[in-house]
Design a protein around this motif. Structure first.
Motif, PDB file in Angstrom:
ATOM      1  N   GLU A 118     -29.431  40.653  32.315  1.00 56.83           N
ATOM      2  CA  GLU A 118     -30.225  39.425  32.335  1.00 56.83           C
ATOM      3  C   GLU A 118     -31.661  39.795  32.671  1.00 56.83           C
ATOM      4  O   GLU A 118     -31.897  40.557  33.609  1.00 56.83           O
ATOM      5  CB  GLU A 118     -29.676  38.454  33.371  1.00 56.83           C
ATOM      6  CG  GLU A 118     -28.254  38.011  33.071  1.00 56.83           C
ATOM      7  CD  GLU A 118     -27.628  37.280  34.238  1.00 56.83           C
ATOM      8  OE1 GLU A 118     -28.258  37.290  35.325  1.00 56.83           O
ATOM      9  OE2 GLU A 118     -26.545  36.714  34.082  1.00 56.83           O
ATOM     10  N   THR A 157     -28.089  43.167  22.052  1.00 56.08           N
ATOM     11  CA  THR A 157     -27.921  41.981  21.222  1.00 56.08           C
ATOM     12  C   THR A 157     -28.278  40.763  22.051  1.00 56.08           C
ATOM     13  O   THR A 157     -27.693  40.546  23.126  1.00 56.08           O
ATOM     14  CB  THR A 157     -26.472  41.844  20.728  1.00 56.08           C
ATOM     15  OG1 THR A 157     -26.161  42.942  19.876  1.00 56.08           O
ATOM     16  CG2 THR A 157     -26.294  40.546  19.951  1.00 56.08           C
ATOM     17  N   PHE A 158     -29.245  39.986  21.567  1.00 58.83           N
ATOM     18  CA  PHE A 158     -29.669  38.799  22.307  1.00 58.83           C
ATOM     19  C   PHE A 158     -28.572  37.738  22.259  1.00 58.83           C
ATOM     20  O   PHE A 158     -28.016  37.441  21.200  1.00 58.83           O
ATOM     21  CB  PHE A 158     -30.964  38.243  21.698  1.00 58.83           C
ATOM     22  CG  PHE A 158     -31.474  37.012  22.389  1.00 58.83           C
ATOM     23  CD1 PHE A 158     -32.154  37.100  23.596  1.00 58.83           C
ATOM     24  CD2 PHE A 158     -31.250  35.748  21.841  1.00 58.83           C
ATOM     25  CE1 PHE A 158     -32.622  35.962  24.236  1.00 58.83           C
ATOM     26  CE2 PHE A 158     -31.710  34.608  22.471  1.00 58.83           C
ATOM     27  CZ  PHE A 158     -32.405  34.714  23.675  1.00 58.83           C
ATOM     28  N   ASP A 191     -33.304  35.577  30.029  1.00 60.47           N
ATOM     29  CA  ASP A 191     -32.746  35.989  28.741  1.00 60.47           C
ATOM     30  C   ASP A 191     -31.487  36.816  28.986  1.00 60.47           C
ATOM     31  O   ASP A 191     -31.499  37.759  29.796  1.00 60.47           O
ATOM     32  CB  ASP A 191     -33.760  36.832  27.959  1.00 60.47           C
ATOM     33  CG  ASP A 191     -34.886  35.991  27.381  1.00 60.47           C
ATOM     34  OD1 ASP A 191     -34.736  34.760  27.317  1.00 60.47           O
ATOM     35  OD2 ASP A 191     -35.920  36.559  27.007  1.00 60.47           O
ATOM     36  N   HIS A 192     -30.405  36.471  28.283  1.00 61.85           N
ATOM     37  CA  HIS A 192     -29.132  37.172  28.433  1.00 61.85           C
ATOM     38  C   HIS A 192     -28.889  38.058  27.199  1.00 61.85           C
ATOM     39  O   HIS A 192     -29.039  37.600  26.058  1.00 61.85           O
ATOM     40  CB  HIS A 192     -27.984  36.174  28.586  1.00 61.85           C
ATOM     41  CG  HIS A 192     -28.083  35.326  29.824  1.00 61.85           C
ATOM     42  ND1 HIS A 192     -27.337  35.558  30.950  1.00 61.85           N
ATOM     43  CD2 HIS A 192     -28.876  34.252  30.116  1.00 61.85           C
ATOM     44  CE1 HIS A 192     -27.645  34.666  31.877  1.00 61.85           C
ATOM     45  NE2 HIS A 192     -28.576  33.861  31.386  1.00 61.85           N
ATOM     46  N   TYR A 193     -28.522  39.306  27.462  1.00 62.33           N
ATOM     47  CA  TYR A 193     -28.268  40.275  26.392  1.00 62.33           C
ATOM     48  C   TYR A 193     -26.905  40.934  26.597  1.00 62.33           C
ATOM     49  O   TYR A 193     -26.454  41.114  27.747  1.00 62.33           O
ATOM     50  CB  TYR A 193     -29.321  41.383  26.385  1.00 62.33           C
ATOM     51  CG  TYR A 193     -30.706  40.952  25.976  1.00 62.33           C
ATOM     52  CD1 TYR A 193     -31.130  41.058  24.648  1.00 62.33           C
ATOM     53  CD2 TYR A 193     -31.611  40.472  26.916  1.00 62.33           C
ATOM     54  CE1 TYR A 193     -32.417  40.698  24.275  1.00 62.33           C
ATOM     55  CE2 TYR A 193     -32.904  40.101  26.552  1.00 62.33           C
ATOM     56  CZ  TYR A 193     -33.292  40.220  25.226  1.00 62.33           C
ATOM     57  OH  TYR A 193     -34.577  39.850  24.863  1.00 62.33           O
ATOM     58  N   ARG A 247     -39.916  39.447  25.863  1.00 62.45           N
ATOM     59  CA  ARG A 247     -38.835  39.579  24.888  1.00 62.45           C
ATOM     60  C   ARG A 247     -39.277  40.460  23.712  1.00 62.45           C
ATOM     61  O   ARG A 247     -38.512  41.321  23.256  1.00 62.45           O
ATOM     62  CB  ARG A 247     -38.415  38.201  24.387  1.00 62.45           C
ATOM     63  CG  ARG A 247     -37.276  38.267  23.374  1.00 62.45           C
ATOM     64  CD  ARG A 247     -36.773  36.894  22.970  1.00 62.45           C
ATOM     65  NE  ARG A 247     -35.766  37.010  21.933  1.00 62.45           N
ATOM     66  CZ  ARG A 247     -35.143  35.986  21.370  1.00 62.45           C
ATOM     67  NH1 ARG A 247     -35.413  34.740  21.762  1.00 62.45           N
ATOM     68  NH2 ARG A 247     -34.235  36.185  20.423  1.00 62.45           N
ATOM     69  N   GLU A 278     -37.212  43.961  23.008  1.00 58.82           N
ATOM     70  CA  GLU A 278     -36.475  44.110  21.757  1.00 58.82           C
ATOM     71  C   GLU A 278     -37.172  45.080  20.816  1.00 58.82           C
ATOM     72  O   GLU A 278     -36.514  45.764  20.021  1.00 58.82           O
ATOM     73  CB  GLU A 278     -36.295  42.740  21.096  1.00 58.82           C
ATOM     74  CG  GLU A 278     -35.409  41.817  21.912  1.00 58.82           C
ATOM     75  CD  GLU A 278     -35.247  40.447  21.272  1.00 58.82           C
ATOM     76  OE1 GLU A 278     -35.811  40.224  20.172  1.00 58.82           O
ATOM     77  OE2 GLU A 278     -34.558  39.592  21.871  1.00 58.82           O
ATOM     78  N   THR A 322     -28.592  34.498  24.723  1.00 56.84           N
ATOM     79  CA  THR A 322     -29.131  33.158  24.965  1.00 56.84           C
ATOM     80  C   THR A 322     -30.287  33.220  25.936  1.00 56.84           C
ATOM     81  O   THR A 322     -30.455  34.213  26.660  1.00 56.84           O
ATOM     82  CB  THR A 322     -28.027  32.234  25.547  1.00 56.84           C
ATOM     83  OG1 THR A 322     -28.542  30.914  25.654  1.00 56.84           O
ATOM     84  CG2 THR A 322     -27.598  32.699  26.922  1.00 56.84           C
ATOM     85  N   ARG A 323     -31.083  32.180  25.924  1.00 54.23           N
ATOM     86  CA  ARG A 323     -32.188  32.030  26.893  1.00 54.23           C
ATOM     87  C   ARG A 323     -31.950  30.741  27.676  1.00 54.23           C
ATOM     88  O   ARG A 323     -31.700  29.692  27.093  1.00 54.23           O
ATOM     89  CB  ARG A 323     -33.539  31.985  26.195  1.00 54.23           C
ATOM     90  CG  ARG A 323     -34.687  31.490  27.075  1.00 54.23           C
ATOM     91  CD  ARG A 323     -36.049  31.668  26.433  1.00 54.23           C
ATOM     92  NE  ARG A 323     -36.456  33.069  26.417  1.00 54.23           N
ATOM     93  CZ  ARG A 323     -37.659  33.502  26.030  1.00 54.23           C
ATOM     94  NH1 ARG A 323     -38.563  32.616  25.593  1.00 54.23           N
ATOM     95  NH2 ARG A 323     -37.963  34.782  26.045  1.00 54.23           N
TER      96      ARG A 323
END
Length: 467
Positions: free
Chosen positions: A322, A347-348, A267-269, A335, A339, A350-351
């Motif tokens: 990440e 801020t999310f 997960d990318h933030y 996740r 969050e 993409t996964r």
């Protein structure tokens, strides 16, 4: 190490020493033996059979081919390149000389016995001994645990975990194998050392364990019947030939603790507030790490160990992180946890999900795609990252993933932990081989990705071993 008469023979045949190599040690003299005394044994045997039993030999070879592969696969094998076909013929020829039968005037005869009998070709004592050894020493599956290129290979029996490691002198073969591979071979006594007979049936790290399982299943089916060694050899050879006609299926990899299939999820933030994120992480009792190196969320397991279920790493951009998970359940729960804890600080974006089947498919294309697949498998998802930075990120992920390695049950060690396995000489060599296979794979991946190699010295130190 001196062997007692009833000890397992060190050649790996599975027989007792008194029934295997003891007779060889008794007839050896203190003077050095000619290591080349057996040269020409196979050529002489084949020349004699081609002259005196041409039809019988052709029938025996055809029957073996039909027994190993069906008609469709035989057609596929016939389309391989000449070098591969020649290699297949060499392997099958040696097996026939060692264990095959031939019709002589309507009577089935063991080929090795026929060759060394009174009606066989004239051979030197060394050549005769070589043919006899071929018949006595079974074709077995071994794991490669150490390689000295151009010199020797260390092999461990893939089915007998308590069998002593065997060091074989090998020049050409040692150039193409690496720790972690599996190979089917006959181990021969030559003077005061061991060598390979010549035929070899290599398997990848992925295919080898499946072949070992098939051989164990064959052993359970046959029990102690006399034909077990022969049947296992046929299973091994058939499995080897299947590699040329059918793609290797990717086994389902399972997380040891959760029992869930392994799927690399990242997960990318974007980080909006580093201070809030740092405080939240520091305030979690189950989180270790810091803003510089990243964080790991750990769980307490029933065996007393702590295992990571999420790794929070710095992103390729200064304002990103990440979060890497190795199962779908860990990712979904992780996740929600992250969050829910620091929703205002992140801020999310993409996964990215990479399953083992997709890694394999990508790895079969071009080198650039293989490089991207390897990066995805490690959870980076960043093909354009600086090689030095990529190495740092991967080093952090690897060290966290292997944090409890010494005390984790490992299937290739028969579900023993490395710390338990090293208590025996056989287990010690297998653990060393496992570490060397990690290093060999890392070297290959680093070359593909154009980055520095990541050292596994921390694992050697953790288990208390030296290279």
């Amino acid at each position: 190490m001196k062997l007692a008469r009833n000890d397992p023979c060190s050649c790996g045949s599975g027989k007792k020493y008194k029934h295997c190599c003891l007779h060889l040690s008794l007839v050896q003299t203190p003077a050095p033996l000619d290591a080349k005394a057996h040269d020409g044994a196979i050529d002489k045997a084949m020349a004699w059979l081609s002259t005196h039993q041409r039809k019988g030999w052709q029938v025996a070879f055809s029957r073996l081919h039909e027994e190993l592969v069906d008609a469709r696969d035989r057609q596929a094998l016939s389309k391989l390149d000449h070098e591969t076909i020649a290699g297949i013929q060499i392997n099958l020829t040696e097996w026939l000389l060692a264990e095959g039968d031939i019709l002589v005037q309507g009577v089935s005869r063991r080929i090795a016995d026929y060759l060394t009998g009174p009606f066989g070709p004239a051979m030197t004592p060394g050549q005769r001994d070589w043919i006899q050894q071929l018949a006595q020493r079974p074709l077995r599956l071994y794991s490669v645990t150490d390689v000295r290129a151009g010199e020797q290979i260390t092999l461990c029996d893939a089915l007998q975990s308590d069998a002593e490691p065997v060091v074989v002198h090998e020049r050409s073969g040692s150039q193409s194998v690496h720790p972690g591979m599996f190979v089917g071979v006959r181990i021969m006594r030559v003077g005061d050392h061991f060598e390979l007979s010549g035929a070899a049936y290599p398997f990848s790290m992925m295919a080898g364990p499946a072949v070992a399982d098939r051989l164990r299943a064959t052993a359970q089916e046959f029990g102690h019947l006399p034909g077990l060694a022969r049947e296992q050899a046929l299973v091994l050879m058939s499995s080897w030939l299947q590699q040329y006609v059918a793609p290797v299926s990717m086994p389902t990899m399972i997380d040891q603790y959760s029992g869930e299939p392994i799927v690399a999820i990242t997960d990318h933030y974007r980080v909006l507030d580093w201070e809030s994120l740092d405080r939240a992480m520091q305030g979690c009792a189950d989180v270790q790490g810091d803003r510089t190196t990243g964080w790991s969320r750990l769980i307490d397991c029933e065996d007393g160990q702590k295992r990571p279920i999420a790794s929070v790493n710095l992103g390729k951009k200064l304002d990103q992180i990440e979060v890497f998970y190795k199962t779908q359940v860990y990712a979904d729960q992780g996740r929600a946890w992250l969050e829910g804890m620091v929703a205002d600080a992140l801020t999310f974006l993409t996964r990215k999900v990479s399953d083992p089947q997709s890694w394999m498919k990508q790895g079969k294309t071009t080198e650039s795609k293989a490089s991207k697949a390897a990066k995805a498998a490690m959870g980076t998802g960043m093909p354009d990252i600086d090689p030095q930075e990529l190495a740092k990120v991967l080093a952090t992920v690897i060290q966290r993933s292997f944090a409890n390695w010494c005390d984790e049950p490992i299937p290739t060690l028969e579900n023993k932990t490395p710390r338990q396995a090293i208590q025996s000489a056989a287990g010690l060599e297998r653990v060393k081989g496992l570490l060397r296979s990690y290093e060999s794979n890392e070297k290959a991946q680093a070359q593909q990705q154009g980055r520095p190699e990541i050292s596994y010295d921390f694992l050697w130190a953790a288990i208390g071993l030296s290279h």
